[in-house]
Scaffold this active site. Sequence first.
Site, PDB file in Angstrom:
ATOM      1  N   LYS A  31     -13.150  11.703 -29.855  1.00  0.00           N
ATOM      2  CA  LYS A  31     -12.770  11.654 -28.446  1.00  0.00           C
ATOM      3  C   LYS A  31     -13.504  10.506 -27.762  1.00  0.00           C
ATOM      4  O   LYS A  31     -14.731  10.380 -27.876  1.00  0.00           O
ATOM      5  CB  LYS A  31     -13.127  12.982 -27.753  1.00  0.00           C
ATOM      6  CG  LYS A  31     -12.467  14.215 -28.366  1.00  0.00           C
ATOM      7  CD  LYS A  31     -11.000  14.280 -28.051  1.00  0.00           C
ATOM      8  CE  LYS A  31     -10.748  14.628 -26.618  1.00  0.00           C
ATOM      9  NZ  LYS A  31     -11.069  16.030 -26.275  1.00  0.00           N
ATOM     10  N   GLU A  82      -4.467   8.318 -36.300  1.00  0.00           N
ATOM     11  CA  GLU A  82      -3.404   8.490 -35.315  1.00  0.00           C
ATOM     12  C   GLU A  82      -4.009   8.611 -33.918  1.00  0.00           C
ATOM     13  O   GLU A  82      -5.083   9.196 -33.745  1.00  0.00           O
ATOM     14  CB  GLU A  82      -2.596   9.757 -35.607  1.00  0.00           C
ATOM     15  CG  GLU A  82      -1.977   9.803 -36.994  1.00  0.00           C
ATOM     16  CD  GLU A  82      -1.481  11.202 -37.340  1.00  0.00           C
ATOM     17  OE1 GLU A  82      -0.349  11.530 -36.958  1.00  0.00           O
ATOM     18  OE2 GLU A  82      -2.241  11.953 -37.970  1.00  0.00           O
ATOM     19  N   LYS A 103      -4.574  10.220 -30.472  1.00  0.00           N
ATOM     20  CA  LYS A 103      -4.526  11.607 -29.987  1.00  0.00           C
ATOM     21  C   LYS A 103      -3.896  11.598 -28.592  1.00  0.00           C
ATOM     22  O   LYS A 103      -4.564  11.310 -27.601  1.00  0.00           O
ATOM     23  CB  LYS A 103      -5.934  12.199 -29.957  1.00  0.00           C
ATOM     24  CG  LYS A 103      -5.973  13.687 -29.661  1.00  0.00           C
ATOM     25  CD  LYS A 103      -7.402  14.208 -29.776  1.00  0.00           C
ATOM     26  CE  LYS A 103      -7.447  15.716 -29.560  1.00  0.00           C
ATOM     27  NZ  LYS A 103      -6.967  16.099 -28.215  1.00  0.00           N
ATOM     28  N   CYS A 159      -0.439   6.289  15.514  1.00  0.00           N
ATOM     29  CA  CYS A 159       0.201   6.388  16.832  1.00  0.00           C
ATOM     30  C   CYS A 159      -0.613   7.170  17.846  1.00  0.00           C
ATOM     31  O   CYS A 159      -0.214   7.255  19.019  1.00  0.00           O
ATOM     32  CB  CYS A 159       1.592   7.002  16.692  1.00  0.00           C
ATOM     33  SG  CYS A 159       1.585   8.747  16.206  1.00  0.00           S
ATOM     34  N   CYS A 209      -3.560  10.926  15.048  1.00  0.00           N
ATOM     35  CA  CYS A 209      -2.909  10.075  14.052  1.00  0.00           C
ATOM     36  C   CYS A 209      -3.483   8.668  14.132  1.00  0.00           C
ATOM     37  O   CYS A 209      -3.535   8.075  15.217  1.00  0.00           O
ATOM     38  CB  CYS A 209      -1.407  10.032  14.305  1.00  0.00           C
ATOM     39  SG  CYS A 209      -0.525   8.890  13.224  1.00  0.00           S
ATOM     40  N   CYS A 264       0.973  14.316  11.217  1.00  0.00           N
ATOM     41  CA  CYS A 264       1.339  13.758  12.515  1.00  0.00           C
ATOM     42  C   CYS A 264       2.724  14.283  12.864  1.00  0.00           C
ATOM     43  O   CYS A 264       3.690  14.006  12.143  1.00  0.00           O
ATOM     44  CB  CYS A 264       1.346  12.229  12.458  1.00  0.00           C
ATOM     45  SG  CYS A 264       2.024  11.478  13.956  1.00  0.00           S
ATOM     46  N   CYS A 315       6.219   7.539  15.255  1.00  0.00           N
ATOM     47  CA  CYS A 315       5.079   7.104  14.433  1.00  0.00           C
ATOM     48  C   CYS A 315       5.550   6.002  13.485  1.00  0.00           C
ATOM     49  O   CYS A 315       6.366   6.261  12.585  1.00  0.00           O
ATOM     50  CB  CYS A 315       4.525   8.286  13.643  1.00  0.00           C
ATOM     51  SG  CYS A 315       3.040   7.891  12.700  1.00  0.00           S
ATOM     52  N   ASP A 327      -2.502  12.894 -25.182  1.00  0.00           N
ATOM     53  CA  ASP A 327      -2.963  13.970 -24.311  1.00  0.00           C
ATOM     54  C   ASP A 327      -1.750  14.713 -23.750  1.00  0.00           C
ATOM     55  O   ASP A 327      -1.234  14.389 -22.683  1.00  0.00           O
ATOM     56  CB  ASP A 327      -3.806  13.388 -23.173  1.00  0.00           C
ATOM     57  CG  ASP A 327      -4.674  14.446 -22.510  1.00  0.00           C
ATOM     58  OD1 ASP A 327      -4.816  15.540 -23.085  1.00  0.00           O
ATOM     59  OD2 ASP A 327      -5.216  14.171 -21.421  1.00  0.00           O
TER      60      ASP A 327
END
Length: 706
Positions: free
Chosen positions: A315, A115, A117, A412, A409, A427, A433, A119
């Site tokens: 795993k 099967e 596994k 701008c 920024c 910003c 902007c 998570d």
Amino acid sequence: MPDTPAIQHRIQALTEQLHHLNHQYYQLDISEIPDQEFDQLLAELQQLEAAHPDLALPNSPTRRVGGTITKQFPTAVHRFPMLSLGNTYSEDDLREFDERVQKGLEGAPYGYVCELKIDGVAMSLHYEHGQLTQGVTRGDGTRGDVVTANVRTIKTLPLALRPGPGQPEDFEVRGEVFMPLPVFEELNAEREQNGEALLANPRNAASGTLKLQNSAQVAARKLRFYAYSLLTPGRHFASHSDALEALTAYGLPVSNTWRRASSIEEVLEFVHYWAKKRFDLPMATDGIVIKVDNLRQQDQLGYTAKSPRWAIAYKYPAEAARTRLNDVLYNVGRTGAVTPVAVLTPVPLAGTVVKRATLHNANQIELLDLRLGDMVYVEKGGEIIPKITGVDLTARPADTVPIQYPTACPACGTPLVRPEGEAHFRCPNERGCPPQLKARLEHYVSRKALNIDGLGAETVGRFFELGMVKTPADIYDLPARRPELVTLERLGEKSIDNLIAGIEASKQVPFPRVLFGLGIRYVGETVAQKLAAHYRSIDALMAATAEDMAAVPEVGGVIAVAAAHWFQQPENRELIERLRQAGVQLEVTGEAPVPASDRLAGLTFVISGVFEQHSREELQLLITSNGGKITGSISKKLSYLVAGDNMGPAKREKALGFKVPIISETDLMGMLPPADAGAQDDTAADTEAAGPPAPAAGPGQQGSLF
């Protein structure tokens, strides 16, 4: 007098019909009736249950939407301990495991079940007479948290089983609660837009969701469940594979990826097949679980102190890659948050070619001491989001300097600010902007907001770049600019017709979605629905103070301050007036709920803390439906402070200072008309009792424990 038997029969019939339709839709991908008809049936059941709460069934389909607020999670002892599996990352270890199994079974023929596994979060579900009665987390393996109300919100999980051959009257189902990858990505995208820390992986997201105290919030996260074992005190099946097939027959979701294997070679083939194929799945997986199929042989092999001798988990090793950091870009989001993104030399990783990786914020860059030209290690967080985990310092060029986070920024040039307590620089140029303006337009036309047919993110972005639209209100001027639209490339007459029709249809989109589409910081779908339901119109909302909004359930202080600030801005008020003139829905349609009484007229209340019998939202509804008013602040004018457990001491002290009466939940109920109090008491959440002590693991336990 109501015809109680007839009402009870109708509630039973609706419940069974809706359970059947849910099974067909979520398990078999079959839509037997239109969504509107399903919604009508569900609404009828909700109305009947509201009018006759004593006749509502414990596993009613209406419970999937959540709504219960839990003061704390009670605990329950696992009847069958939820032990851990032995893990390995080595195929040689799998062959050694097989040799131990062969030796333990003294040469008898045997087979395995393989099967995936998933998570997620291990969950134990208890079914009695086909009805879900309890959901308990793994906890410490012996005792876990009872999260039944949250589990009931999982739509793929049947609350009532389908009758099947050999179905035990009382059994447990073990499985995994997980968050689908598309849901996880959507949740993180929303968090990124709001400037919140991203969730590391779907497992953490699922675990955190199950711990939420409000099951309505859990329902919104769209968790899913896969069953992987069945347990009973006696023996009902000969093999684990038989039990999996029975679970499917009962209507429980079982991943169809499991397979029988007659040898360790077939097990390894399964491992190799899913090593890459698993990345095509809509959920996160991190390995393969291998179990001896025959249950008597499981008993014969037995257990060590911590794990079974008949099962093991392989795993997959975490995939990592080494590549060069060539640049760092800085993206500006809808709320002004500036997010750094690493530009990498393309490298294969976990089934894709990774070219970019998130750097989260300035703290992460400083923590890793990143420099342009570094050779960095890249992994996928939860095998989904690429992230830089380290630097190969042995390969660092001698002339590199630490990366300097921008102070202005990148779009701008406005100086960035970093609000106290936040990880992101922002910003503040909300009105000028370009990336912020464009992102707000894309948000407004998105599926969960106005969902304007013919005007997706790409098209509205193009109109923005051409200077045709800068605010959502400009969208409603587009039909009048048809002569200009026909001159644009890749926009034919039919596309323009669809666009204009979509804009016109958006004027009928309900007010809660319009409110969400405005893009107010922190106002997501749920908050928009709560505010719209409480205030019913944009005018009432604009007139509300931050303190008033904070009193609305699931809003809170931070959201309220942001929303109140947004509505105070002249540009936003102008936007609302233009939307009003365009014909956009700015109020809740239909009649307001009829007050139950005027018993609390003229009284104002503050609700604080967590309560035994009602959620804060239910208490608020009781107060407002009986003529009272809710506020978020304590002042001399306040009539009562309704105090629950865990109420902050500052509010209590302030109330005492103003000589405001402090009353309990019971006191409040005593102020209401008896009929209302009784109806509410009937809807109080059921308490979950802890199960009997868990026996030692060993022979006679049906199914696997994992």
